[in-house]
Design a protein around this motif. Sequence first.
Motif, PDB file in Angstrom:
ATOM      1  N   LEU A  44       0.813  -1.321   0.193  1.00  0.00           N
ATOM      2  CA  LEU A  44      -0.006  -0.079  -0.100  1.00  0.00           C
ATOM      3  C   LEU A  44       0.841   1.247   0.096  1.00  0.00           C
ATOM      4  CD1 LEU A  44      -2.718  -0.990   2.621  1.00  0.00           C
ATOM      5  CD2 LEU A  44      -2.969  -1.269   0.114  1.00  0.00           C
ATOM      6  N   LYS A  45       2.077   1.003  -0.460  1.00  0.00           N
ATOM      7  CA  LYS A  45       3.106   2.322  -0.178  1.00  0.00           C
ATOM      8  C   LYS A  45       2.439   3.315  -1.116  1.00  0.00           C
ATOM      9  CE  LYS A  45       7.732   3.824  -1.193  1.00  0.00           C
ATOM     10  NZ  LYS A  45       9.046   3.409  -1.543  1.00  0.00           N
ATOM     11  N   GLY A  46       2.400   4.599  -0.564  1.00  0.00           N
ATOM     12  CA  GLY A  46       1.895   5.770  -1.470  1.00  0.00           C
ATOM     13  C   GLY A  46       0.483   5.977  -1.231  1.00  0.00           C
ATOM     14  N   CYS A  47      -0.322   4.892  -0.969  1.00  0.00           N
ATOM     15  CA  CYS A  47      -1.829   5.177  -1.053  1.00  0.00           C
ATOM     16  C   CYS A  47      -2.348   6.481   0.228  1.00  0.00           C
ATOM     17  CB  CYS A  47      -2.466   4.047  -0.351  1.00  0.00           C
ATOM     18  SG  CYS A  47      -2.416   2.776  -1.586  1.00  0.00           S
ATOM     19  N   GLN A  48      -3.229   7.182  -0.342  1.00  0.00           N
ATOM     20  CA  GLN A  48      -3.728   8.203   0.451  1.00  0.00           C
ATOM     21  C   GLN A  48      -5.106   8.297   0.006  1.00  0.00           C
ATOM     22  OE1 GLN A  48      -1.963  12.104  -1.473  1.00  0.00           O
ATOM     23  NE2 GLN A  48      -0.637  10.701  -2.641  1.00  0.00           N
ATOM     24  N   LYS A  49      -5.759   9.436   0.634  1.00  0.00           N
ATOM     25  CA  LYS A  49      -7.209   9.603   0.856  1.00  0.00           C
ATOM     26  C   LYS A  49      -7.544   9.734  -0.901  1.00  0.00           C
ATOM     27  CE  LYS A  49      -9.131  13.816   1.857  1.00  0.00           C
ATOM     28  NZ  LYS A  49      -9.376  14.707   2.435  1.00  0.00           N
ATOM     29  N   GLY A  67      -7.407   0.041  17.979  1.00  0.00           N
ATOM     30  CA  GLY A  67      -8.028   1.068  18.377  1.00  0.00           C
ATOM     31  C   GLY A  67      -8.337   2.613  18.089  1.00  0.00           C
ATOM     32  N   TYR A  68      -7.795   2.680  16.584  1.00  0.00           N
ATOM     33  CA  TYR A  68      -7.462   3.828  15.982  1.00  0.00           C
ATOM     34  C   TYR A  68      -8.907   4.270  15.373  1.00  0.00           C
ATOM     35  CZ  TYR A  68      -2.472   3.916  16.867  1.00  0.00           C
ATOM     36  OH  TYR A  68      -1.432   4.238  17.477  1.00  0.00           O
ATOM     37  N   PHE A  69     -10.021   3.538  15.100  1.00  0.00           N
ATOM     38  CA  PHE A  69     -11.263   4.058  14.947  1.00  0.00           C
ATOM     39  C   PHE A  69     -12.163   2.652  14.778  1.00  0.00           C
ATOM     40  CE2 PHE A  69      -9.114   2.861  10.764  1.00  0.00           C
ATOM     41  CZ  PHE A  69     -10.228   2.345   9.995  1.00  0.00           C
ATOM     42  N   SER A  70     -13.379   2.997  14.583  1.00  0.00           N
ATOM     43  CA  SER A  70     -14.255   1.859  14.501  1.00  0.00           C
ATOM     44  C   SER A  70     -15.370   2.326  13.551  1.00  0.00           C
ATOM     45  CB  SER A  70     -14.961   1.396  15.681  1.00  0.00           C
ATOM     46  OG  SER A  70     -15.872   0.415  15.382  1.00  0.00           O
ATOM     47  N   TYR A  71     -15.857   1.914  12.314  1.00  0.00           N
ATOM     48  CA  TYR A  71     -16.606   2.386  11.411  1.00  0.00           C
ATOM     49  C   TYR A  71     -18.120   2.028  12.065  1.00  0.00           C
ATOM     50  CZ  TYR A  71     -13.459   3.426   7.624  1.00  0.00           C
ATOM     51  OH  TYR A  71     -12.777   4.110   6.922  1.00  0.00           O
ATOM     52  N   GLU A  72     -18.960   2.898  11.961  1.00  0.00           N
ATOM     53  CA  GLU A  72     -20.384   2.487  12.579  1.00  0.00           C
ATOM     54  C   GLU A  72     -20.949   1.569  11.358  1.00  0.00           C
ATOM     55  OE1 GLU A  72     -22.739   6.007  13.235  1.00  0.00           O
ATOM     56  OE2 GLU A  72     -21.221   6.411  14.895  1.00  0.00           O
ATOM     57  N   ASN A  73     -20.650   1.766  10.064  1.00  0.00           N
ATOM     58  CA  ASN A  73     -21.139   1.077   8.772  1.00  0.00           C
ATOM     59  C   ASN A  73     -20.290   0.118   8.507  1.00  0.00           C
ATOM     60  OD1 ASN A  73     -22.048   0.318   6.341  1.00  0.00           O
ATOM     61  ND2 ASN A  73     -22.990   2.056   5.839  1.00  0.00           N
ATOM     62  N   ASP A  81     -11.732   1.825  -0.180  1.00  0.00           N
ATOM     63  CA  ASP A  81     -11.804   3.245  -0.388  1.00  0.00           C
ATOM     64  C   ASP A  81     -11.221   3.875   1.065  1.00  0.00           C
ATOM     65  OD1 ASP A  81     -13.435   2.904  -2.535  1.00  0.00           O
ATOM     66  OD2 ASP A  81     -15.241   3.177  -1.277  1.00  0.00           O
ATOM     67  N   PHE A  82      -9.970   4.690   0.358  1.00  0.00           N
ATOM     68  CA  PHE A  82      -9.199   5.458   1.394  1.00  0.00           C
ATOM     69  C   PHE A  82     -10.013   6.673   1.551  1.00  0.00           C
ATOM     70  CE2 PHE A  82      -4.533   5.630   2.823  1.00  0.00           C
ATOM     71  CZ  PHE A  82      -4.867   6.538   3.585  1.00  0.00           C
ATOM     72  N   ASP A  83     -10.916   6.578   2.674  1.00  0.00           N
ATOM     73  CA  ASP A  83     -11.645   7.711   2.850  1.00  0.00           C
ATOM     74  C   ASP A  83     -11.393   8.573   3.940  1.00  0.00           C
ATOM     75  OD1 ASP A  83     -12.046   5.947   5.353  1.00  0.00           O
ATOM     76  OD2 ASP A  83     -14.078   5.466   4.718  1.00  0.00           O
ATOM     77  N   ASP A  84     -12.096   9.614   4.429  1.00  0.00           N
ATOM     78  CA  ASP A  84     -11.559  10.554   5.552  1.00  0.00           C
ATOM     79  C   ASP A  84     -11.250   9.919   6.708  1.00  0.00           C
ATOM     80  OD1 ASP A  84     -11.791  12.701   3.758  1.00  0.00           O
ATOM     81  OD2 ASP A  84     -13.800  13.308   4.204  1.00  0.00           O
ATOM     82  N   THR A  85     -12.065   9.050   7.148  1.00  0.00           N
ATOM     83  CA  THR A  85     -11.853   8.215   8.644  1.00  0.00           C
ATOM     84  C   THR A  85     -10.538   7.587   8.504  1.00  0.00           C
ATOM     85  OG1 THR A  85     -14.285   7.970   8.701  1.00  0.00           O
ATOM     86  CG2 THR A  85     -12.868   6.718  10.107  1.00  0.00           C
ATOM     87  N   LEU A  86     -10.237   6.822   7.333  1.00  0.00           N
ATOM     88  CA  LEU A  86      -8.867   6.101   7.360  1.00  0.00           C
ATOM     89  C   LEU A  86      -7.658   7.079   7.512  1.00  0.00           C
ATOM     90  CD1 LEU A  86      -7.398   3.727   7.135  1.00  0.00           C
ATOM     91  CD2 LEU A  86      -7.632   3.677   4.801  1.00  0.00           C
ATOM     92  N   GLY A 103      -0.733  11.569   6.738  1.00  0.00           N
ATOM     93  CA  GLY A 103      -2.164  10.554   6.353  1.00  0.00           C
ATOM     94  C   GLY A 103      -1.691   9.827   5.190  1.00  0.00           C
ATOM     95  N   ILE A 104      -0.471   9.652   4.666  1.00  0.00           N
ATOM     96  CA  ILE A 104      -0.082   9.047   3.683  1.00  0.00           C
ATOM     97  C   ILE A 104       0.659   7.732   4.031  1.00  0.00           C
ATOM     98  CG2 ILE A 104       1.114   8.774   1.434  1.00  0.00           C
ATOM     99  CD1 ILE A 104       0.949  11.959   1.337  1.00  0.00           C
ATOM    100  N   VAL A 105       0.639   6.642   3.410  1.00  0.00           N
ATOM    101  CA  VAL A 105       0.970   5.224   3.761  1.00  0.00           C
ATOM    102  C   VAL A 105       2.511   5.439   3.209  1.00  0.00           C
ATOM    103  CG1 VAL A 105       1.310   2.942   3.710  1.00  0.00           C
ATOM    104  CG2 VAL A 105      -1.020   4.054   3.658  1.00  0.00           C
TER     105      VAL A 105
END
Length: 310
Positions: A44-49, A67-73, A81-86, A103-105
Amino acid sequence: MASKIFHPIFFILLIFIPLAPIGHAKRSSPSDKNSSPFNFIKKLKGCQKGNSTKDIHELKAYLEKFGYFSYENNAHAMDDDFDDTLESAIKTYQKNYNIKPSGIVDDETISKTTTPRCGVPDIANSINYMQPRDNNHESSSSNIHTVSHYSFFPRSPKWPSSKTYLTYRFISNVPTYARAPVARAFQKWYSVTQFSFEQVPTNQNSDLVIGFYRRDHRDGFPFDGPGGVLAHSFAPTNGRFHYDAEERWSVGSVPGSYDLETLALHEIGHLLGLEHSRVNEAIMFPTFSAGQVKNLHPDDIQGIRALYNQ
């Protein structure tokens, strides 16, 4: 307080050579390095939003696990999809591990996320305990000003003030060579805390229990095979400390292996109530490299003394 007594166990001298994993699991070797459960992140090198790349859903699962987040959906958790939450989760991870929060891998993020680590999450109940908070601790001594980054579990669980003598036992699958390093780790914590520790027989009740386990071992936190989560333990007063039996363990610094005593020092810190630190040199920093040997750091000592008001 009564004087502390440490009851040592018989130590066996060992030559510093790689030691085979427990039971009949396959021995790891340099050729096995690509089998790490975290190595998918390298792709995933270089992946971003805005990107939609195969295996991004695995990165989401990795960050959610710690523990960094949990999607409700749940559908968003399973897509690529590399979204805002990720992006936000990656920035938080980067801040915790002293990486520029792009925010970039990037290469530095890949290096850290693929490093084997403790299985205890960095963030609990949506509270990031690895970052400075209102109750972050500062000290000044001899005109040297330092900021401590130790942390505690949610609601700061700890052993009651009347409980300073803790017993521990090894379950029957723990080999002889692993017991002395764990005992040495207890002795190091003994030297800087109010606690005394004594090993008791396997068939006796104890405050703390050490064992080696593989994959799903029914505690809600399955291991993931060689090169991923190395060990985990629980906050007071649970008392459980588990090594991953599929890792290649050693006594001391051995290339390609993980030092039993170093991981024991870390996990005992959890057993006593410490969470992770963002100080790379601290024993409570979450990641560990093969061949690495660490000891207690002033940040760890300050943390345990602050928790128990020593």
